[in-house]
Each structure stands twice: as C-alpha cells, then as structure tokens.
Design an enzyme around this catalytic site. Sequence first.
Site, PDB file in Angstrom:
ATOM      1  CG  HIS A 174      34.901  23.272  12.259  1.00 42.41           C
ATOM      2  ND1 HIS A 174      33.921  22.494  12.852  1.00 42.41           N
ATOM      3  CD2 HIS A 174      34.467  24.558  12.358  1.00 42.41           C
ATOM      4  CE1 HIS A 174      32.957  23.260  13.317  1.00 42.41           C
ATOM      5  NE2 HIS A 174      33.253  24.520  13.016  1.00 42.41           N
TER       6      HIS A 174
ATOM      7  CG  HIS B 202      31.090  22.922   9.334  1.00 46.36           C
ATOM      8  ND1 HIS B 202      32.240  23.583   9.690  1.00 46.36           N
ATOM      9  CD2 HIS B 202      30.074  23.814   9.441  1.00 46.36           C
ATOM     10  CE1 HIS B 202      31.928  24.835   9.985  1.00 46.36           C
ATOM     11  NE2 HIS B 202      30.634  25.005   9.857  1.00 46.36           N
TER      12      HIS B 202
END
EC number: 6.3.2.1
Length: 283
Positions: free
Chosen positions: A37, A40
């Site tokens: 997501h 990250h």
Amino acid sequence: MQIVRDVAGVRAAIAEARAAASSPLRVGLVPTMGAFHEGHLSLIRAARTSCDLVVVWLFVNPTQFNDAADLTSYPRDEARDAELAAAGGADLLFAPDVAEVYPDGHATTITVSGIADVLEGAHRPGHFAGVATVVAKMLNMVQPNVAFFGAKDAQQVAVVRRMITDLNLPVALEVCPTVREPDGLAMSSRNVRLNPDQRRRAAALSRGLSAAKAAVDQGERSATSLTTIIAAVLAADGLSAEYIAVVDPSTFVPIDELDGRALLALAVPVGPVRLIDNLEVAP
C-alpha cells in the site's frame, strides 16, 4: 527491476553493482511482507531518494505470527507487489521462500529482553522473537547500509534498534512517518479485510489518538486521563482496546505523568482484524 529468490542471488547482484560503481555504493533495504500500500511505497521512494541501490525484501514471515488463521489469511499478491516496487524505483526484489530463510535444522532464535516483553510482546507471545530473528537474517543476507522501517510499527522499530545496537550490526535505521488514509486510519495490509462498517469505525483509532494529543497540547499530563480519552472515543464507535498505553518511545517503559516525549500506543480488534496505531506527543 530484478527478482531474486535466494541468498546467493541477492548477494551476487549487490556485489556486481558495487563492483560497477565508481564510488562506494549506498544500499538501501526496505523490509516488507507484501500486499503493498502507500505506506510501503513511501519507504521505497525514501530509499530511492537517498540510496544508490534499493532492495525490497518480500517475505511473509511465519515465525512472527502467533495466530495460524492470521498467517493463512494474510493477503498475498507477488505479481502486483513486483509491479508497484518497480514503479517505486526498486532495483531488486528479494522474494525468498520459507525454506531459503529457514533451512532444515534451523535452530537459532534472537530474543530482545524487556522492550519486546510488553504491549505487543505480551499480547502476541513469540512475535518479537520471530521479528528479531528474521530481521537479523535479512540484514545479514543483504548487508545494506541503511534499512527503512515505518513508524506505525513503533515497538517493532524499537526492538530492531535495540538488536542492531546490541549486536553491533553495521546498518543505519531510517524510520519514515506513518502514512494514513484521508480519515486518519493508518495504512495496513490487513485493512482490506474490513467490511464498510468496520472500515468506518476503524478510523476511531486515529481520532482517539488525536483527541489525546489535543489534551496534551492543552496541558493534560496524566497518562490515566489520556488513556480514558482514547477509550471514550473508541467506545463511541463500539470498539474496545486490547491495550492503550503511554510509554517512553525508546524503552517502552510506562509513563504516569508526561514530562517529555511520550508514545501513545493502542491495539484494537475491529471485526476480524487486529489494528495497531500510535502517536508521539510532547508537553
């Protein structure tokens, strides 16, 4: 972007890049369990900005799960993750299987005493031993100059920092801010398992933390009062915390009265998902 599956492969790729560089190569490592997501991706971008070679570690580590159902249901989509990592600027995606990380006969575990025994450590026995062990292995496999972690997992960061210091590991730790949804919910791979009503109520975690911070800004210093404020916000949305704590950000020792930096931390079950969040405050 190159995808490698084994230790020999990732070491060879990094050695080749070092040999080809005209100056010392700064290698950045982004540890992940996949299901990427924006949180990250922010770590990958941070690594790309400050490093010459960016390695993304993709491994769902079984030893840090104390709930078999949670391990089974953890979202996995390597093809999507690989596309996002490449778009974010990763040079290598290191995606080993379990046998590569834990070969037959593996018998070594790293435990970090004290800081790993409270909060998440108390509610998830063995979790931080799994985290410390896999992070130590990962750092030895890749041998980066710097590793990038997210502030959402504040206790994990503190455990890893303690381990790096105690074991004299030659790596710097870069901690990047928590990335949140527009309503304040901290991004997590597990959020996709929330139904619409649960997803709406989950935003109460960040609202509770924000309400407590506002109280600190207005002069509140009592940890008991701050936890009461957070619990009330959660209760308004039908939620009850596993824990709400006010601790020292470095040691995770409980604080009764704020006289310096403090971390507000909580864990809350929301439907089938257990969510954690935190916020640092200072009087």
